[in-house]
Write a protein that holds these residues in place. Sequence first.
Motif, PDB file in Angstrom:
ATOM      1  N   ILE A 103       0.763  -1.253  -0.058  1.00  0.00           N
ATOM      2  CA  ILE A 103       0.495  -0.145  -0.495  1.00  0.00           C
ATOM      3  C   ILE A 103       0.532   1.434  -0.203  1.00  0.00           C
ATOM      4  O   ILE A 103       0.327   2.313  -0.795  1.00  0.00           O
ATOM      5  CB  ILE A 103      -0.994   0.017   1.026  1.00  0.00           C
ATOM      6  N   VAL A 104       2.179   0.842   1.183  1.00  0.00           N
ATOM      7  CA  VAL A 104       2.314   1.944   1.530  1.00  0.00           C
ATOM      8  C   VAL A 104       3.772   2.863  -0.286  1.00  0.00           C
ATOM      9  O   VAL A 104       3.457   4.272  -0.844  1.00  0.00           O
ATOM     10  CB  VAL A 104       3.820   1.921   2.021  1.00  0.00           C
ATOM     11  N   ASN A 105       3.910   2.133  -1.257  1.00  0.00           N
ATOM     12  CA  ASN A 105       4.455   2.039  -1.684  1.00  0.00           C
ATOM     13  C   ASN A 105       4.418   2.501  -3.505  1.00  0.00           C
ATOM     14  O   ASN A 105       4.347   3.289  -4.477  1.00  0.00           O
ATOM     15  CB  ASN A 105       5.741   0.644  -2.423  1.00  0.00           C
ATOM     16  N   VAL A 106       2.253   2.243  -3.296  1.00  0.00           N
ATOM     17  CA  VAL A 106       2.456   3.464  -4.491  1.00  0.00           C
ATOM     18  C   VAL A 106       2.125   4.807  -4.340  1.00  0.00           C
ATOM     19  O   VAL A 106       2.188   5.685  -5.207  1.00  0.00           O
ATOM     20  CB  VAL A 106       0.122   2.975  -4.792  1.00  0.00           C
ATOM     21  N   TYR A 107       3.175   5.432  -3.176  1.00  0.00           N
ATOM     22  CA  TYR A 107       3.265   6.959  -3.454  1.00  0.00           C
ATOM     23  C   TYR A 107       4.876   7.314  -3.068  1.00  0.00           C
ATOM     24  O   TYR A 107       4.702   7.858  -2.485  1.00  0.00           O
ATOM     25  CB  TYR A 107       2.143   7.297  -2.052  1.00  0.00           C
ATOM     26  N   GLY A 108       5.171   5.825  -3.419  1.00  0.00           N
ATOM     27  CA  GLY A 108       7.000   6.711  -2.665  1.00  0.00           C
ATOM     28  C   GLY A 108       7.318   6.280  -1.906  1.00  0.00           C
ATOM     29  O   GLY A 108       6.874   5.855  -0.725  1.00  0.00           O
ATOM     30  N   SER A 109       8.923   6.785  -1.777  1.00  0.00           N
ATOM     31  CA  SER A 109       9.634   6.786  -0.836  1.00  0.00           C
ATOM     32  C   SER A 109       8.987   7.474   0.230  1.00  0.00           C
ATOM     33  O   SER A 109       9.402   6.355   1.923  1.00  0.00           O
ATOM     34  CB  SER A 109      10.816   6.060  -1.311  1.00  0.00           C
ATOM     35  N   ILE A 110       8.335   7.977   0.065  1.00  0.00           N
ATOM     36  CA  ILE A 110       7.781   8.797   2.121  1.00  0.00           C
ATOM     37  C   ILE A 110       7.017   8.121   2.522  1.00  0.00           C
ATOM     38  O   ILE A 110       6.865   8.487   3.495  1.00  0.00           O
ATOM     39  CB  ILE A 110       7.559  10.279   1.303  1.00  0.00           C
ATOM     40  N   GLY A 111       6.457   7.818   1.988  1.00  0.00           N
ATOM     41  CA  GLY A 111       5.295   7.177   3.044  1.00  0.00           C
ATOM     42  C   GLY A 111       5.630   5.486   3.888  1.00  0.00           C
ATOM     43  O   GLY A 111       5.021   5.202   4.330  1.00  0.00           O
ATOM     44  N   LEU A 112       6.896   5.218   2.875  1.00  0.00           N
ATOM     45  CA  LEU A 112       7.623   3.998   4.112  1.00  0.00           C
ATOM     46  C   LEU A 112       7.883   4.231   5.179  1.00  0.00           C
ATOM     47  O   LEU A 112       7.862   3.849   7.084  1.00  0.00           O
ATOM     48  CB  LEU A 112       8.754   3.494   3.078  1.00  0.00           C
ATOM     49  N   THR A 113       8.549   5.934   4.908  1.00  0.00           N
ATOM     50  CA  THR A 113       8.402   6.647   6.999  1.00  0.00           C
ATOM     51  C   THR A 113       7.640   6.862   7.759  1.00  0.00           C
ATOM     52  O   THR A 113       7.587   6.653   8.521  1.00  0.00           O
ATOM     53  CB  THR A 113       9.493   7.910   5.918  1.00  0.00           C
ATOM     54  N   ASN A 114       6.868   7.384   6.722  1.00  0.00           N
ATOM     55  CA  ASN A 114       5.803   8.017   7.252  1.00  0.00           C
ATOM     56  C   ASN A 114       5.003   6.629   7.580  1.00  0.00           C
ATOM     57  O   ASN A 114       4.129   6.628   9.312  1.00  0.00           O
ATOM     58  CB  ASN A 114       4.213   8.751   6.344  1.00  0.00           C
ATOM     59  N   PHE A 115       5.002   5.190   7.171  1.00  0.00           N
ATOM     60  CA  PHE A 115       4.661   4.479   7.488  1.00  0.00           C
ATOM     61  C   PHE A 115       5.049   4.230   8.884  1.00  0.00           C
ATOM     62  O   PHE A 115       4.626   3.092   9.878  1.00  0.00           O
ATOM     63  CB  PHE A 115       4.411   3.099   7.012  1.00  0.00           C
ATOM     64  N   GLY A 116       6.609   3.593   8.903  1.00  0.00           N
ATOM     65  CA  GLY A 116       6.799   3.436  10.129  1.00  0.00           C
ATOM     66  C   GLY A 116       7.198   4.085  10.929  1.00  0.00           C
ATOM     67  O   GLY A 116       7.220   4.218  11.878  1.00  0.00           O
ATOM     68  N   TYR A 117       6.551   5.792  11.025  1.00  0.00           N
ATOM     69  CA  TYR A 117       6.885   5.899  11.904  1.00  0.00           C
ATOM     70  C   TYR A 117       4.847   5.312  13.076  1.00  0.00           C
ATOM     71  O   TYR A 117       5.383   5.501  13.750  1.00  0.00           O
ATOM     72  CB  TYR A 117       6.484   8.035  11.763  1.00  0.00           C
ATOM     73  N   LEU A 118       3.819   5.439  12.377  1.00  0.00           N
ATOM     74  CA  LEU A 118       2.960   4.967  12.679  1.00  0.00           C
ATOM     75  C   LEU A 118       3.347   3.715  12.576  1.00  0.00           C
ATOM     76  O   LEU A 118       2.593   3.584  14.274  1.00  0.00           O
ATOM     77  CB  LEU A 118       2.236   5.276  11.207  1.00  0.00           C
ATOM     78  N   ASP A 119       3.820   2.983  12.780  1.00  0.00           N
ATOM     79  CA  ASP A 119       3.466   1.513  13.495  1.00  0.00           C
ATOM     80  C   ASP A 119       4.501   1.510  14.297  1.00  0.00           C
ATOM     81  O   ASP A 119       4.907   0.814  15.062  1.00  0.00           O
ATOM     82  CB  ASP A 119       4.068   0.547  12.220  1.00  0.00           C
ATOM     83  N   LYS A 120       5.439   3.071  14.452  1.00  0.00           N
ATOM     84  CA  LYS A 120       5.796   2.601  15.812  1.00  0.00           C
ATOM     85  C   LYS A 120       5.458   3.368  17.020  1.00  0.00           C
ATOM     86  O   LYS A 120       4.975   2.140  18.281  1.00  0.00           O
ATOM     87  CB  LYS A 120       7.678   3.339  14.979  1.00  0.00           C
ATOM     88  N   LEU A 121       4.834   4.293  16.625  1.00  0.00           N
ATOM     89  CA  LEU A 121       3.604   5.150  17.426  1.00  0.00           C
ATOM     90  C   LEU A 121       2.107   3.911  17.843  1.00  0.00           C
ATOM     91  O   LEU A 121       1.964   4.216  19.129  1.00  0.00           O
ATOM     92  CB  LEU A 121       3.190   6.816  17.302  1.00  0.00           C
ATOM     93  N   LYS A 122       1.847   3.734  17.174  1.00  0.00           N
ATOM     94  CA  LYS A 122       0.433   3.519  17.279  1.00  0.00           C
ATOM     95  C   LYS A 122      -0.868   4.250  17.594  1.00  0.00           C
ATOM     96  O   LYS A 122      -1.314   4.045  18.865  1.00  0.00           O
ATOM     97  CB  LYS A 122       0.307   1.920  17.942  1.00  0.00           C
ATOM     98  N   PRO A 123      -0.151   5.749  16.769  1.00  0.00           N
ATOM     99  CA  PRO A 123      -1.397   6.312  17.727  1.00  0.00           C
ATOM    100  C   PRO A 123      -3.181   6.210  17.454  1.00  0.00           C
ATOM    101  O   PRO A 123      -3.258   4.841  16.162  1.00  0.00           O
ATOM    102  CB  PRO A 123      -1.176   7.670  16.637  1.00  0.00           C
ATOM    103  N   LYS A 124      -3.848   6.829  18.543  1.00  0.00           N
ATOM    104  CA  LYS A 124      -5.132   6.408  17.525  1.00  0.00           C
ATOM    105  C   LYS A 124      -5.874   5.440  17.633  1.00  0.00           C
ATOM    106  O   LYS A 124      -5.223   4.376  17.910  1.00  0.00           O
ATOM    107  CB  LYS A 124      -5.460   7.597  17.453  1.00  0.00           C
ATOM    108  N   VAL A 125      -6.165   5.358  15.947  1.00  0.00           N
ATOM    109  CA  VAL A 125      -7.146   4.223  15.603  1.00  0.00           C
ATOM    110  C   VAL A 125      -6.086   2.553  16.157  1.00  0.00           C
ATOM    111  O   VAL A 125      -6.970   1.451  15.679  1.00  0.00           O
ATOM    112  CB  VAL A 125      -7.757   4.148  13.998  1.00  0.00           C
TER     113      VAL A 125
END
Length: 170
Positions: A103-125
């Motif tokens: 899913i993330v790779n559809v929009y380039g490498s910036i998505g990877l860093t965004n995903f890693g951040y969310l996966d580590k923090l696990k905010p909200k939903v």
Amino acid sequence: MVKPSSELEQAALARLKERNVTIEEIAELVYDLQTPYLEDLTMEYCLHNVEAVIRKREIQNAILTGIELDVLAEEGKLASPLQEIIANDEGLFGIDEVLALAIVNVYGSIGLTNFGYLDKLKPKVINRLDSVKEGEGINTFLDDIVGAIAAAAASRIAHANPEEGSAGIN
């Protein structure tokens, strides 16, 4: 919300709803990721970008596949040892993240860093999905899918606003 354009998109959105995930909750994650970089960012724009991500067939397939694997694990219908691995969301499994990376790779490498951040923090939903107690459901794939959709939507916004500088988590 824009009307789903295909039966596959309708099915993916229905499965998210069945699992008590709204696109508004995903848009909140996008807003939190992007608001430091875009002062005029609105929830409506974030929601529009989440909808645009989900409109892609590859994303719909990932949603349906991941949720189905979670449901099968809830029902105890997977062969051992896969049943136990998914049911326990074992840290070294990694296939849930691999599906999310599609899913993330559809929009380039910036998505990877965004995903890693969310996966580590696990905010909200994401935290709500990840914190389900034993016997209340399995979201081994779903928490990562939700994070990946948010990361992809945030990346889509970043690509649309390159003049704002780096809009990804570094």
